[in-house]
Structures are given as structure tokens and as C-alpha cells.
Design an enzyme around this catalytic site. Sequence first.
Site, short mmCIF file in Angstrom:
data_model
loop_
_atom_site.label_atom_id
_atom_site.label_comp_id
_atom_site.label_asym_id
_atom_site.label_seq_id
_atom_site.Cartn_x
_atom_site.Cartn_y
_atom_site.Cartn_z
CE LYS A 14 -1.95 -0.90 3.51
NZ LYS A 14 -1.57 -2.59 4.36
NE ARG A 89 -4.34 -1.67 10.23
CZ ARG A 89 -3.31 -1.28 9.15
NH1 ARG A 89 -3.20 -0.04 8.48
NH2 ARG A 89 -2.29 -1.92 9.30
NE ARG A 128 7.59 -2.07 5.66
CZ ARG A 128 5.94 -2.30 6.37
NH1 ARG A 128 4.87 -1.38 5.09
NH2 ARG A 128 5.50 -2.32 7.21
NE ARG A 134 6.71 0.21 9.83
CZ ARG A 134 5.52 0.13 9.52
NH1 ARG A 134 5.20 0.53 8.58
NH2 ARG A 134 4.31 -0.79 10.16
NE ARG A 146 2.86 -5.03 11.35
CZ ARG A 146 3.80 -5.03 10.40
NH1 ARG A 146 4.56 -4.98 11.21
NH2 ARG A 146 4.04 -3.82 9.37
P1 ADP Z 1 1.00 -2.55 7.64
O1 ADP Z 1 0.19 -2.05 6.24
O2 ADP Z 1 2.23 -2.83 7.36
O3 ADP Z 1 0.59 -3.09 8.92
P2 ADP Z 1 0.62 0.41 8.71
O4 ADP Z 1 1.94 1.83 8.84
O5 ADP Z 1 -0.02 0.33 7.49
O6 ADP Z 1 1.96 -0.47 8.37
O7 ADP Z 1 0.31 -0.01 10.55
C1 ADP Z 1 1.29 0.06 11.40
C2 ADP Z 1 0.33 0.38 12.27
O8 ADP Z 1 -0.20 1.01 12.84
C3 ADP Z 1 -0.30 -1.36 12.49
O9 ADP Z 1 0.23 -2.21 13.49
C4 ADP Z 1 -1.52 -0.58 13.86
O10 ADP Z 1 -0.65 -0.69 15.02
C5 ADP Z 1 -1.33 0.97 14.06
N1 ADP Z 1 -2.64 0.91 12.64
C6 ADP Z 1 -2.47 2.10 11.77
N2 ADP Z 1 -3.58 2.58 11.34
C7 ADP Z 1 -4.53 2.12 12.13
C8 ADP Z 1 -6.04 1.82 11.83
N3 ADP Z 1 -6.60 2.59 11.13
N4 ADP Z 1 -6.79 1.57 13.32
C9 ADP Z 1 -6.30 1.26 14.41
N5 ADP Z 1 -4.57 0.77 13.76
C10 ADP Z 1 -3.58 1.15 12.69
#
Ligand code: ADP
Length: 191
Positions: A14, A89, A128, A134, A146
Site C-alpha cells: 500500500k 481498518r 523491510r 520499524r 498484525r
Molecule cells: P502495515 O500496513 O504494514 O501494518 P501501517 O503503517 O499501515 O503498516 O500500520 C502500522 C501499525 O499502525 C498497525 O499495526 C497498527 O498498530 C497501527 N495502525 C495503522 N493504521 C491503523 C488504523 N486505521 N487503525 C488502528 N491501528 C492502525
Amino acid sequence: MFNLILFGPPGSGKGTQSEKLIAKYGLKHLSTGDLLRSEISHQTPLGKEAQNFMDKGQLVPDEVVIGMISSALDGNPNAKGFLFDGFPRTAAQAEALDKLLELKNAPIAVMLALEVSEAELIKRLLKRGETSGRSDDNNENVIRARITEYHNKTAVVADYYKQFEKVEMVKGEGSIDEIFDRLCKEIDKRA
Ligand code: ADP
């Protein structure tokens, strides 16, 4: 206004595809993951709260991310459109987003859902983690947590938009440019 959701499990590409899409279509990129990491790096109260969840691979509470998105929408009154990445999400986040966009008379045009096999996701995330800095990417248990959160809470978000015939599934394996072309074709059909 053209509002788009780029959807898919962690590691589905994404972030990479968002960068290319915002450049081509002039959209404002709203990544809740990036917004949360910025709050953490500035050590804000919101960031400190979010970090406890993110370190365990769990979703941050809905009210926290919904508030963040609401401020980001208000902070960009002249945007041509938004690309939502990593949001919504949960079903509650999807309903909240629809309400916020209703106020702007600018509904979601389409959700593009990247499909990638689980083995490939884990491989990409571990890779990554070698360079991204990260901490949630270099621990296989956190990665698996996750992906479990994705199946338990996030996959239903696609069903929510399917009711409105707004979902297009896109194969998320192949070269970055091949995947980008597939996404652009779907956007151009609807824009
Ligand atoms: P990835 O898609 O690789 O998991 P992100 O950067 O989108 O990476 O998200 C990293 C973390 O941030 C998630 O595991 C979660 O803990 C938190 N997070 C991101 N977006 C949301 C959301 N919309 N609702 C709840 N938690 C979120």
C-alpha cells in the site's frame, strides 16, 4: 473530489503504490501508519498511547485514529481528493469515515484491494524490517499478530464497501510497475 481507499494486509504494498498514485492523480496521501509514527517520533501523548498497541502488532483504538483522520481532513480543505492508506481498518472506522465524507459531499469512489499470499507478506515484511527501522517489522511474532488482526478486524471492511459495489480486487504480486498499471486501470474506469 476523488476519494480512494487502498486496502490490503500488512506488507501488501500500500505504501509503495500510494506514493506513485498520489504523484499521478494529485491526491493527498493519508496514511494512518505514517501519521501514528510521526506522533510517536514527536513523543506526543497520542503517540505514546499508540505505541503500546503498535509494538504488539495490535490495532490502535478506533477513536484515536478516527480523530486523527478527522483533523487531517479539516487540515486539507482544498485537496483534490484523498488516498486513504491503512484506514479504515475496522467496520467502525469505515462507518465513521463515510459520515465525515458525507459532510463534504465527497463519498469514497472506490476501494482497491491488493491481494498477496501470506507467505509473500511475511517475506516482504521481514525484508523491510532489515532497513526500515520499524520495530514491528523485524519480529516474526509481531508480524503474525498484525496479520491476525487483519483477518479478525480488517478483512470485514472490504465486505462493508462491497455492499455499495465499490470494491475492486487487484493482484498485488508481480513488479511494482505491473501492479501500479493494474491499479491505474481501475481508477481510470471510475474517475
Ligand atoms: P502495515 O500496513 O504494514 O501494518 P501501517 O503503517 O499501515 O503498516 O500500520 C502500522 C501499525 O499502525 C498497525 O499495526 C497498527 O498498530 C497501527 N495502525 C495503522 N493504521 C491503523 C488504523 N486505521 N487503525 C488502528 N491501528 C492502525
